[in-house]
Structures are given as structure tokens and as C-alpha cells.
Design a protein around this motif. Structure first.
Motif, PDB file in Angstrom:
ATOM      1  N   HIS A 169     -61.081  52.457  18.859  1.00 48.15           N
ATOM      2  CA  HIS A 169     -62.139  52.586  17.863  1.00 48.15           C
ATOM      3  C   HIS A 169     -61.940  51.579  16.721  1.00 48.15           C
ATOM      4  CE1 HIS A 169     -65.328  54.920  15.872  1.00 48.15           C
ATOM      5  NE2 HIS A 169     -64.637  54.807  14.751  1.00 48.15           N
ATOM      6  N   ALA A 170     -60.687  51.417  16.303  1.00 46.11           N
ATOM      7  CA  ALA A 170     -60.387  50.497  15.196  1.00 46.11           C
ATOM      8  C   ALA A 170     -60.767  49.072  15.566  1.00 46.11           C
ATOM      9  CB  ALA A 170     -58.901  50.578  14.839  1.00 46.11           C
ATOM     10  N   VAL A 171     -60.429  48.673  16.796  1.00 48.53           N
ATOM     11  CA  VAL A 171     -60.693  47.291  17.195  1.00 48.53           C
ATOM     12  C   VAL A 171     -62.200  47.048  17.307  1.00 48.53           C
ATOM     13  CG1 VAL A 171     -60.760  47.087  19.721  1.00 48.53           C
ATOM     14  CG2 VAL A 171     -59.340  45.561  18.407  1.00 48.53           C
TER      15      VAL A 171
ATOM     16  N   LEU B  63     -60.732  37.726  15.945  1.00 51.81           N
ATOM     17  CA  LEU B  63     -61.137  38.657  16.996  1.00 51.81           C
ATOM     18  C   LEU B  63     -60.042  38.813  18.048  1.00 51.81           C
ATOM     19  CD1 LEU B  63     -64.878  37.638  17.483  1.00 51.81           C
ATOM     20  CD2 LEU B  63     -63.999  39.745  16.462  1.00 51.81           C
ATOM     21  N   VAL B  64     -59.410  37.692  18.398  1.00 50.87           N
ATOM     22  CA  VAL B  64     -58.335  37.749  19.390  1.00 50.87           C
ATOM     23  C   VAL B  64     -57.123  38.463  18.799  1.00 50.87           C
ATOM     24  CG1 VAL B  64     -56.738  36.364  20.769  1.00 50.87           C
ATOM     25  CG2 VAL B  64     -59.135  35.701  20.620  1.00 50.87           C
ATOM     26  N   LEU B  65     -56.824  38.128  17.535  1.00 53.06           N
ATOM     27  CA  LEU B  65     -55.652  38.690  16.867  1.00 53.06           C
ATOM     28  C   LEU B  65     -55.727  40.221  16.767  1.00 53.06           C
ATOM     29  CD1 LEU B  65     -53.109  37.453  15.596  1.00 53.06           C
ATOM     30  CD2 LEU B  65     -54.214  37.699  13.364  1.00 53.06           C
ATOM     31  N   ILE B  66     -56.893  40.759  16.351  1.00 53.85           N
ATOM     32  CA  ILE B  66     -56.976  42.219  16.214  1.00 53.85           C
ATOM     33  C   ILE B  66     -56.837  42.893  17.572  1.00 53.85           C
ATOM     34  CG2 ILE B  66     -58.282  42.334  14.041  1.00 53.85           C
ATOM     35  CD1 ILE B  66     -60.779  42.928  15.849  1.00 53.85           C
ATOM     36  N   LYS B  67     -57.323  42.230  18.631  1.00 48.01           N
ATOM     37  CA  LYS B  67     -57.185  42.831  19.958  1.00 48.01           C
ATOM     38  C   LYS B  67     -55.720  42.873  20.371  1.00 48.01           C
ATOM     39  CE  LYS B  67     -61.756  42.297  21.894  1.00 48.01           C
ATOM     40  NZ  LYS B  67     -62.513  41.609  20.839  1.00 48.01           N
ATOM     41  N   PHE B  68     -55.009  41.761  20.150  1.00 50.18           N
ATOM     42  CA  PHE B  68     -53.578  41.735  20.482  1.00 50.18           C
ATOM     43  C   PHE B  68     -52.826  42.801  19.690  1.00 50.18           C
ATOM     44  CE2 PHE B  68     -53.136  37.024  21.995  1.00 50.18           C
ATOM     45  CZ  PHE B  68     -53.854  37.362  23.116  1.00 50.18           C
ATOM     46  N   LEU B  69     -53.089  42.862  18.367  1.00 50.28           N
ATOM     47  CA  LEU B  69     -52.382  43.815  17.509  1.00 50.28           C
ATOM     48  C   LEU B  69     -52.683  45.255  17.920  1.00 50.28           C
ATOM     49  CD1 LEU B  69     -52.691  42.198  13.961  1.00 50.28           C
ATOM     50  CD2 LEU B  69     -50.640  42.408  15.386  1.00 50.28           C
ATOM     51  N   ALA B  70     -53.948  45.524  18.246  1.00 48.97           N
ATOM     52  CA  ALA B  70     -54.324  46.882  18.625  1.00 48.97           C
ATOM     53  C   ALA B  70     -53.633  47.296  19.925  1.00 48.97           C
ATOM     54  CB  ALA B  70     -55.841  47.003  18.765  1.00 48.97           C
TER      55      ALA B  70
END
Lengths: 130, 128
Positions: free
Chosen positions: B80-82, B103-110
Motif C-alpha cells: 500500500h505504501a509503495v 519510483l525504482v528506489l521506493i520499490k526496492f526499499l519496500a
């Protein structure tokens, strides 16, 4: 951004301030806060998995003055995003779009989130969970 | 008068200008609904553990149902956060490379966050 010279939307500064604007922007703001705040949940769970020492230092941080301020803020962000999120889910069904309902439910999200935060922390500070 | 100005092929594909249809919208709502229940459950559980010692907290988190619900919480929370952060970035970051990078970074972090959280719960539940 491409410099097209076209006017940009929305022109927030020309609108009279309304509560729906506040709940809308707060929903995003609290969403971002909660995303970052998910690190706290991870911290707690990883500390619990790592052992007594890690868990004790997690507890000490959470119970410190700064920790409590962060947690109280986090609690309000959570309750606001929860209340306003439920409001959005209801609106997704197509109901509650009359202007008056829109204003009223916006205030309800704000007030309810504050009340719930106060209830939780009153419970904690009066030692209710002891 | 014709109500729908889209051509029939576009309507059949149903993907819209974002090219992925209503998948994002629906997933955000489904995870939101799951989180309504899971976060309230989580809050009640944590409130019950505020004064518990390490062993009690570990035993509680390690119970099968709690472990399952916590893992469900972690997965839906990061998902949900991503989705939410993605919309914020798409709306406000107007430099294309920075937008794409975020966009890529938040996906990796999530994904990393979700994996770390799930592993922590499993370590407690499986007692290692």
C-alpha cells in the motif's frame, strides 16, 4: 518539467481555504509519514527477533522523551489516515459526495483522529495497560 | 449521441493512458481494506504488550495466528505504501530521471523492508 508556458493546475493560492483541502493534503502527508514510520515497526520486530539486548534498547528509545513525541505523532498520523481512508473507501462506492456531507465527513476524520489519539495515550499514560 | 469517445480497440483493452488499466487503483483499495483490519489488530496487540517483558512479547508474536497476521500486515503495508508513494512522486516530481529513480528506489526499499519484516517474524515464530 517542460516549459510550455501553459497555466498550471491547481492554483492553490487562489482558492479560499476549505477543510476538504486540508484533509486531502493531510491524507498524503500522513501517508508519507506512515511509510517512513513503517521503519519503527520493522525496528521493533527485528529487535524482538535479535534478542533481549536489542529489544531493551528499542524499548529505551521508544520510552524516551523524543521517542514518545514521535510515537504520539505517529499515532495521530495513523488514526487520521485510517479515518480519512475509510471515508475515501466509502466515497469510492459513490456516496457522500454532496458538498455538505463532504465538509462534514472531513471534519469527522480530523476530530475522530484526534479523539482516538487522546484515548490511546490517556490509556497508556494512566497505566491502563499495566 | 455517442457517449464514449474512445475507439473500440482502446475500450476492449481497457488499459487507458497509463497503460495498466485500473490495476493500481484496485490494488490500492484492496490493500487499504485489508489494512483497516490488520492495523487495528496490530495496534490492539501492541497496546497489550506495552508492559510485557521480552519473553512474553516474543511468545505473543510467535503464536501462529499472530505471526500470520503480522506477516499479512507487513506485506499489505509496504504494498500500500509503495502504491501511495508512487502517486505522490508521479504528481510532484517533474524531472523525468529523478521521477524514475525515485519510483525504482521506493520499490526496492519496500521489497527490502517487507522481506526484513517477514524474516523477523519468522525468526521469532520458528524460535531461532
Amino acid at each position: 518539467m517542460a516549459q510550455t508556458g501553459r497555466p498550471l493546475s491547481p492554483h492553490l493560492q487562489v482558492y479560499k481555504w476549505q477543510v476538504q483541502m486540508a484533509t486531502s493534503i493531510l491524507h498524503r502527508a500522513t501517508g508519507i509519514v506512515l511509510s517512513v514510520g513503517s521503519i519503527l515497526i520493522l525496528w521493533g520486530l527485528i529487535a524482538l527477533a535479535s534478542g533481549q539486548d536489542a529489544f531493551d534498547s528499542f524499548r529505551a528509545c521508544a520510552g524516551s522523551a523524543l521517542g514518545l513525541i514521535v510515537l504520539i505523532g505517529w499515532t495521530w498520523a495513523f488514526f487520521f489516515h485510517l479515518c480519512n481512508g475509510i471515508r475515501h473507501l466509502v466515497q469510492d462506492t459513490g456516496t457522500g459526495y454532496a458538498i455538505q456531507q463532504f465538509v462534514r465527513t472531513s471534519w469527522a476524520s480530523i476530530i475522530l483522529s484526534i479523539v482516538l489519539t487522546l484515548v490511546v495515550w490517556a490509556y497508556l499514560f494512566t497505566g491502563g495497560a499495566a | 449521441m455517442k457517449q464514449d469517445l474512445r475507439n473500440p480497440l482502446a475500450r476492449a483493452r481497457g488499459l487507458g493512458s497509463a497503460k495498466d488499466g485500473v490495476g493500481h487503483w484496485w490494488t490500492q483499495r484492496i490493500t487499504a481494506l485489508a489494512l483497516v483490519f490488520l492495523t487495528v489488530y496490530f495496534l490492539v496487540t501492541v497496546l497489550g504488550l506495552v508492559h510485557a517483558d521480552f519473553a512474553t512479547a516474543r511468545a505473543t508474536v510467535g503464536k501462529p495466528w499472530n505471526a500470520v497476521l503480522l506477516i499479512a500486515l507487513i506485506v499489505s503495508m509496504f504494498w500500500h505504501a509503495v502504491l501511495g508513494l508512487q502517486v505522490v512522486i508521479e504528481d510532484y516530481v517533474h524531472t523525468r530521471w529523478l521521477e524514475l529513480l525515485s519510483l525504482v528506489l521506493i520499490k526496492f526499499l519496500a521489497v527490502l523492508g517487507a522481506l526484513a519484516g517477514v524474516l523477523a517474524v519468522l525468526r521469532v515464530a520458528l524460535g531461532s
